[in-house]
Design an enzyme around this catalytic site. Structure first.
Site, PDB file in Angstrom:
ATOM      1  CG  ASN A  69      -1.664   1.213   1.203  1.00  0.00           C
ATOM      2  OD1 ASN A  69      -2.381   1.544   0.191  1.00  0.00           O
ATOM      3  ND2 ASN A  69      -1.709   1.851   2.554  1.00  0.00           N
TER       4      ASN A  69
ATOM      5  CG  HIS B 108      -0.611   6.084   4.786  1.00  0.00           C
ATOM      6  ND1 HIS B 108      -1.820   6.203   4.744  1.00  0.00           N
ATOM      7  CD2 HIS B 108      -0.034   6.886   5.512  1.00  0.00           C
ATOM      8  CE1 HIS B 108      -2.540   6.909   5.750  1.00  0.00           C
ATOM      9  NE2 HIS B 108      -1.429   7.500   6.220  1.00  0.00           N
TER      10      HIS B 108
ATOM     11  CB  SER C 179       5.370   5.283   4.215  1.00  0.00           C
ATOM     12  OG  SER C 179       5.634   6.272   4.963  1.00  0.00           O
TER      13      SER C 179
ATOM     14  CG  ASP D  95      -2.665   3.670   7.106  1.00  0.00           C
ATOM     15  OD1 ASP D  95      -2.561   2.816   5.847  1.00  0.00           O
ATOM     16  OD2 ASP D  95      -3.383   4.173   7.133  1.00  0.00           O
TER      17      ASP D  95
HETATM   18  C1  GAR Z   1      -2.445   8.940  -2.951  1.00  0.00           C
HETATM   19  O1  GAR Z   1      -1.962  10.166  -2.470  1.00  0.00           O
HETATM   20  C2  GAR Z   1      -2.487   7.827  -1.948  1.00  0.00           C
HETATM   21  O2  GAR Z   1      -1.234   7.926  -1.241  1.00  0.00           O
HETATM   22  C3  GAR Z   1      -3.446   8.228  -1.115  1.00  0.00           C
HETATM   23  O3  GAR Z   1      -4.537   8.249  -2.194  1.00  0.00           O
HETATM   24  C4  GAR Z   1      -4.108   9.075  -3.268  1.00  0.00           C
HETATM   25  C5  GAR Z   1      -4.415   8.357  -4.599  1.00  0.00           C
HETATM   26  O4  GAR Z   1      -4.018   9.233  -5.705  1.00  0.00           O
HETATM   27  N1  GAR Z   1      -3.911   6.698  -0.353  1.00  0.00           N
HETATM   28  C6  GAR Z   1      -4.448   6.720   0.753  1.00  0.00           C
HETATM   29  O5  GAR Z   1      -4.896   7.703   1.513  1.00  0.00           O
HETATM   30  C7  GAR Z   1      -4.663   5.690   1.394  1.00  0.00           C
HETATM   31  N2  GAR Z   1      -5.038   5.737   2.834  1.00  0.00           N
HETATM   32  P1  GAR Z   1      -4.111   8.309  -7.267  1.00  0.00           P
HETATM   33  O6  GAR Z   1      -5.476   7.740  -7.450  1.00  0.00           O
HETATM   34  O7  GAR Z   1      -3.950   9.547  -8.048  1.00  0.00           O
HETATM   35  O8  GAR Z   1      -3.046   7.405  -7.320  1.00  0.00           O
END
Ligand code: GAR
Length: 196
Positions: free
Chosen positions: A107, A109, A136, A145
């Site tokens: 994942n 985060h 991360s 997480d």
């Molecule tokens: C990213 O910033 C990722 O780190 C976050 O969602 C976004 C997805 O962007 N993930 C979380 O918050 C997980 N808890 P994307 O769809 O453009 O890749």
């Protein structure tokens, strides 16, 4: 060749970066992009990249988390993935689901874990007066997480930063970090990637 399934809920920019990295000189290929949101922007991007897509809409299960996860598994497993990469997949997964893919789920985060697990990571970093933030990549375990960290990238928090400005700066780093970690992971190398 390792097979990677990527799970998304939104725009899928990390998914695109992972998929773009998995061409030619790479030990893995994307075999599936799955979303729990039927109109997630990333689905069209995956199709444009020639990657099979699936949707398992959590809203069809009306709070039946076990039923949702069973549907996820029965949709994912025919693609025989070696690795599941969560890339903006915004559902909390139970220990049963995590156990089914134990040791092969990653994942990304948007915080410097172990700080700021959960949501609103950038606002929390700004409100705390942190001078740096980041992202991360970690192995997924039953603790939200909380799995072993496989890579981190740091950015400065600057005066006047908002959630939008900081998240945009972190996202640039996410796009470099996740492909770098996945490359190592599919090669059996779990030593952490530290950027920049
Ligand atoms: C990213 O910033 C990722 O780190 C976050 O969602 C976004 C997805 O962007 N993930 C979380 O918050 C997980 N808890 P994307 O769809 O453009 O890749």
């Amino acid at each position: 060749m390792k097979r990677v399934a990527i799970l998304i809920s939104g725009g899928g920019s990390n998914m695109v970066r992972l998929a773009e990295d998995m061409i030619d000189d790479h030990p893995a290929r994307p075999v599936l992009v799955l979303s729990n949101v039927p109109d997630a922007g990333g689905l069209a991007k995956a199709r444009a990249l020639g990657i099979p897509t699936e949707v398992v809409n959590h809203r069809d299960f009306k709070g039946d988390r076990e039923g949702f996860e069973k549907a996820l598994i029965s949709t994912i497993d025919p693609y025989e993935p070696d690795v599941l990469a969560l890339a903006g997949f915004m559902r909390i997964l139970t220990s049963e689901f995590v156990g089914h893919y134990a040791g092969r789920m990653l994942n990304i985060h948007p915080s410097l874990l172990p700080k700021y697990k959960g949501l609103h990571t950038h606002t929390r970093a700004i409100d705390a007066g942190d001078t740096e933030a980041g992202c991360s990549v970690h192995e997924v375990t039953a603790e939200l997480d909380g799995g072993p960290i496989l890579g981190q990238a740091r950015v400065p928090v600057v005066a006047g930063d908002t959630e939008d400005s900081l998240s945009a700066r972190v996202l640039v780093q996410e796009h470099g970090l996740y492909p770098a970690v996945l490359r190592r992971f599919v090669s059996g190398d779990r030593s952490p990637v530290l950027l920049p």
